[in-house]
Scaffold this active site. Sequence first.
Site, PDB file in Angstrom:
ATOM      1  N   HIS A 156       1.021  -0.940  -0.014  1.00 38.41           N
ATOM      2  CA  HIS A 156      -0.036   0.069  -0.080  1.00 38.41           C
ATOM      3  C   HIS A 156       1.020   1.207   0.035  1.00 38.41           C
ATOM      4  CE1 HIS A 156      -2.114  -3.028   2.295  1.00 38.41           C
ATOM      5  NE2 HIS A 156      -3.376  -2.575   2.037  1.00 38.41           N
ATOM      6  N   ASP A 202       2.251   1.959   3.280  1.00 32.30           N
ATOM      7  CA  ASP A 202       3.339   0.960   3.903  1.00 32.30           C
ATOM      8  C   ASP A 202       4.813   1.436   3.721  1.00 32.30           C
ATOM      9  OD1 ASP A 202       1.070  -0.518   4.209  1.00 32.30           O
ATOM     10  OD2 ASP A 202       1.499  -1.965   2.315  1.00 32.30           O
ATOM     11  N   HIS A 244     -10.982 -13.998   3.816  1.00 27.91           N
ATOM     12  CA  HIS A 244     -12.060 -13.343   3.320  1.00 27.91           C
ATOM     13  C   HIS A 244     -13.220 -14.198   2.898  1.00 27.91           C
ATOM     14  CE1 HIS A 244      -9.612  -9.305   2.434  1.00 27.91           C
ATOM     15  NE2 HIS A 244      -9.471  -9.876   3.558  1.00 27.91           N
ATOM     16  N   ASP A 294      -5.483 -13.511   9.341  1.00 33.34           N
ATOM     17  CA  ASP A 294      -4.143 -13.355   8.408  1.00 33.34           C
ATOM     18  C   ASP A 294      -3.219 -14.264   8.709  1.00 33.34           C
ATOM     19  OD1 ASP A 294      -5.541 -11.554   6.756  1.00 33.34           O
ATOM     20  OD2 ASP A 294      -4.658  -9.988   7.515  1.00 33.34           O
ATOM     21  N   ASP A 338      -0.432 -12.523   1.930  1.00 28.92           N
ATOM     22  CA  ASP A 338      -1.074 -11.534   2.906  1.00 28.92           C
ATOM     23  C   ASP A 338      -1.460 -12.170   4.428  1.00 28.92           C
ATOM     24  OD1 ASP A 338      -2.753  -9.459   3.991  1.00 28.92           O
ATOM     25  OD2 ASP A 338      -4.200  -9.029   2.695  1.00 28.92           O
TER      26      ASP A 338
END
Length: 440
Positions: free
Chosen positions: A100, A103, A270, A308, A338
């Site tokens: 990101h 990050d 997810h 995660d 991830d």
Amino acid sequence: MMIFDDITVIGYEGPGSTNPLAFKYYKADEVVLGRTMADWTRFAAAYWHTLGADGTDMFGWGTMQRPWTTISDPMEKAKVKVDAIFEFCEKLGIPFFCFHDRDIAPEGDTLRETNRNLDVIVGLIEDHMKTSRVRLLWGTANMFSNPRFVHGVASSCNADIFAFAAGQVKHMLEVSKRLGGQNYVFWGGREGYETLLNTNNGLEQDNMARFFHMAVDYADKIGFTGQFLIEPKAFEPSKHQYDFDAANALAFLRGYDLDPFFKFNIEANHATLAGHTFQHELRYCRINGKLGSVDANQGDPLLGWDIDQMPTDAYTSTLAMMEVIKNGGLQPGGLNFDAKVRRASFELDDLFMGHVAGMDTFALGLRAAARLIESGELDRFVEQRYASYATGIGKEIVDGRADFASLEAYILDKQPAPSHSGRQEYLETLVTQAIVNCLH
Ligand code: XUL
Ligand code: CO
């Protein structure tokens, strides 16, 4: 600057090895079903977990022992972490990383200042890429951590926040192009709602679609050719996330004429939050031509949130790799970890052991999936199960030559053909057997 002095390059030692810092199943250049394992897997390290996670949880401080922890200047810390990600990936033979914007560099007071910080670090990444083979799988914009996104991003009730996010994604698309990013991910962390009492969700979803169209147009304008990916998630942080799962997100894309431009990035944890299996989400995407990339991790059946965790479940990775193989691979996507090591796995070598475990789990899954596909038993079973559609009345149905009247005439005085067992237990054992046969 060397960061991980005590760790040497991680090699393949085979299933008999007892070395925690060696691969037992992942051999990058071994050919499986006509392709190298490296090509099938296209592993990526996630900057935010691998370098960012410090072990902080809701009840306690960070635990992770990291060489950069003591550096207090945020830009200096950011620079050391660039050296770290390249060394980390090179030592493990991980060909890609993902990040990101937030990050890799700290925020400034304005978007302009923030972009200036980002560009300094992007320049360092670009320099590393001149001598390293490590590449950017995907970039994304963090539009969920800063309090400005409290009411959403493109779905915010505040138009200035929509504008801020547009500026942020514009810059990340430029960065992605500059670094040769092969994909671009949207995970709508704050794109959802808590209560309908204060929400105009028609406008919110229309605005999200407007935002995605702007992103597609801008990528086209600057010549960024990476694949756009949406990463569905059922909830957390929002109670109701707009991109709940792949089916829901595909309906959204189709409704707004966005489906030609997007595929999905499917994350295992997810999928389970949405009440699906990882395999279900991968299959749904594959059969709809939408399987773009994977966030490889695992949840925990005893915990109802996104943890995660490093993927270590070979049964799940085997089912996942069957979908990946049948998808013809994931390129230009890949398997992005991830995933983070547990809070109590705080020593530096845990970071390497965690990735060795994840890579080996998917490599074992790939080997077992290849066996299952090569043996053809599962595929033959499925083909046989639907054989009634290959001839006779079934063929008339699938060819579009039947209607209610012709079907009624066919069945009115006839006893339907008997159904046969689905043999689930037997088929599940085939998967176990394939894994066991790859173990040694
Ligand atoms: C959050 C999540 C994100 C995305 C990228 O659950 O998975 O890290 O992968 O924003
Ligand atoms: Co993810």
